[in-house]
Design an enzyme around this catalytic site. Structure first.
Site, PDB file in Angstrom:
ATOM      1  N   SER A 115       0.838  -1.198   0.000  1.00  0.00           N
ATOM      2  CA  SER A 115       0.000   0.000   0.000  1.00  0.00           C
ATOM      3  C   SER A 115       0.881   1.260   0.000  1.00  0.00           C
ATOM      4  O   SER A 115       1.687   1.440  -0.909  1.00  0.00           O
ATOM      5  CB  SER A 115      -0.951  -0.039   1.200  1.00  0.00           C
ATOM      6  OG  SER A 115      -1.998   0.883   1.055  1.00  0.00           O
TER       7      SER A 115
ATOM      8  N   GLU B 144     -10.101  -4.615  -5.662  1.00  0.00           N
ATOM      9  CA  GLU B 144      -9.777  -3.573  -4.691  1.00  0.00           C
ATOM     10  C   GLU B 144      -9.780  -2.192  -5.351  1.00  0.00           C
ATOM     11  O   GLU B 144      -9.538  -2.052  -6.553  1.00  0.00           O
ATOM     12  CB  GLU B 144      -8.440  -3.856  -4.007  1.00  0.00           C
ATOM     13  CG  GLU B 144      -7.207  -3.846  -4.879  1.00  0.00           C
ATOM     14  CD  GLU B 144      -5.935  -3.999  -4.045  1.00  0.00           C
ATOM     15  OE1 GLU B 144      -5.742  -3.197  -3.111  1.00  0.00           O
ATOM     16  OE2 GLU B 144      -5.144  -4.917  -4.335  1.00  0.00           O
TER      17      GLU B 144
ATOM     18  N   HIS C  88      -7.673  -5.724  -0.103  1.00  0.00           N
ATOM     19  CA  HIS C  88      -6.448  -4.927  -0.105  1.00  0.00           C
ATOM     20  C   HIS C  88      -5.369  -5.595   0.753  1.00  0.00           C
ATOM     21  O   HIS C  88      -5.617  -5.972   1.897  1.00  0.00           O
ATOM     22  CB  HIS C  88      -6.774  -3.537   0.436  1.00  0.00           C
ATOM     23  CG  HIS C  88      -5.648  -2.569   0.422  1.00  0.00           C
ATOM     24  ND1 HIS C  88      -4.949  -2.255  -0.731  1.00  0.00           N
ATOM     25  CD2 HIS C  88      -5.090  -1.837   1.409  1.00  0.00           C
ATOM     26  CE1 HIS C  88      -4.025  -1.354  -0.435  1.00  0.00           C
ATOM     27  NE2 HIS C  88      -4.080  -1.097   0.851  1.00  0.00           N
TER      28      HIS C  88
END
Length: 308
Positions: A148, A243, A273
């Site tokens: 991320s 996602e 995610h």
């Protein structure tokens, strides 16, 4: 078809979002403590030990597989939108990756927003990379990894190093990369009904906390989707097709290919995610971590022993 085991991650995200929705003004320290609980969905890796380390300007944690190759190193930048999560939320995931790559992983405790805005995390990442070089590690046997926002930090640090004429790491791994600090239209909107966590309001709030008044949302030094990718090392990315951040990896991979970068973009169906958090519990996560570890091991080779 996603495995039954993988549903636990969605359930965890939904429970977390429910708490945050019920208490929108929750103290930041409590918010961070809540988001750190993501480690609960990850299985404890066997055959991995952990120890704290002063990694130059910042603290960190070594995740070391038993009988692993002690020469190469993977620097892991945890996700959390530059605001939440920590080396503790990601310890087990990093341990699984260390075991899969048969290399030690250095989890970096970089400074976070809003207390420390851009470019503080990149400053910390560069300082740790320099520290590793000073310890005797060769750049060709250091790899960056992150999930991320941690993937964004890994790529942004490579941009900084490249622009400053510093030798680059051997490769960059990104799980579910969050790269679009501008929150442009795309799967951020079209996948909203499927993604239990990384929706537009959250992404916009965290980007604002990280960028603050620097105006750097579209700055190539902060946003890898705006960067010149010439000369980049090989990149390996994964994302789920449902996602909200799916097209971040897709767009980066396309731009990287156009720049002549050796890039691999792996798409998993029906996962949440950073589905790799389910390592040790779900087959999709175990397979992904194993493949990522093999890719990293191939990049790192057999360097000259370092002093750490």
């Amino acid at each position: 078809m996603p495995s039954p085991q993988s549903a636990a991650l969605k359930a965890h995200y939904e429970a977390t979002v429910a708490v945050l929705s019920a208490a929108p003004d929750i103290d930041l320290a409590l918010r961070r403590a809540l988001l750190d609980q993501i480690h609960l969905v990850t299985g404890e890796p066997t055959g991995v030990t952990y120890r704290d380390v002063d990694a130059g300007a910042r603290p960190g944690m070594w995740c070391e597989p038993e009988d692993g190759d002690q020469d190469g190193v993977i620097v892991y930048f945890h996700g959390g939108g530059f605001v939440v999560q920590s080396i503790h939320s990601h310890r087990k995931l990093a341990g699984h990756l260390a075991k899969a790559a048969n290399r030690r992983v250095l989890l970096l405790d970089y400074r976070q927003a809003p207390e420390f805005a851009y470019p503080a995390p990149i400053d910390d990442a560069q300082a740790t990379y320099t520290w590793l070089l000073d310890q005797g590690f060769e750049s060709a046997h250091i790899a960056f990894a992150g999930d991320s926002a941690g993937a964004c930090l890994a790529l942004s640090t490579v941009v900084r190093l490249r622009d400053n004429g510093i030798e680059l790491p051997a490769g960059v791994l990104g799980f579910s990369p969050w790269l679009d600090l501008e929150s442009l239209p795309g799967t951020l909107d079209s996948n909203e009904q499927f993604d239990a966590l990384a929706k537009r309001p959250l992404c916009e709030d965290m980007a604002a906390a990280y960028i603050q008044d620097t105006g750097a949302a579209a700055d190539p030094r902060a946003n890898p989707l705006r960067a010149d990718l010439t000369g980049f090392p090989p990149v390996y990315m994964t994302a789920s097709d449902i996602e909200c951040l799916f097209d971040n990896g897709e767009r980066f991979a396309e731009r990287a290919r156009q720049a002549g970068v050796d890039v691999t973009f792996v798409v998993e169906e029906g996962q949440q995610h950073v589905y790799q958090f389910m390592a040790g519990r779900a087959p999709e996560a175990d397979r992904s971590v194993a493949d990522a570890g093999a890719w990293l091991a191939a990049r790192l080779g057999s360097p000259t022993p370092a002093r750490v």
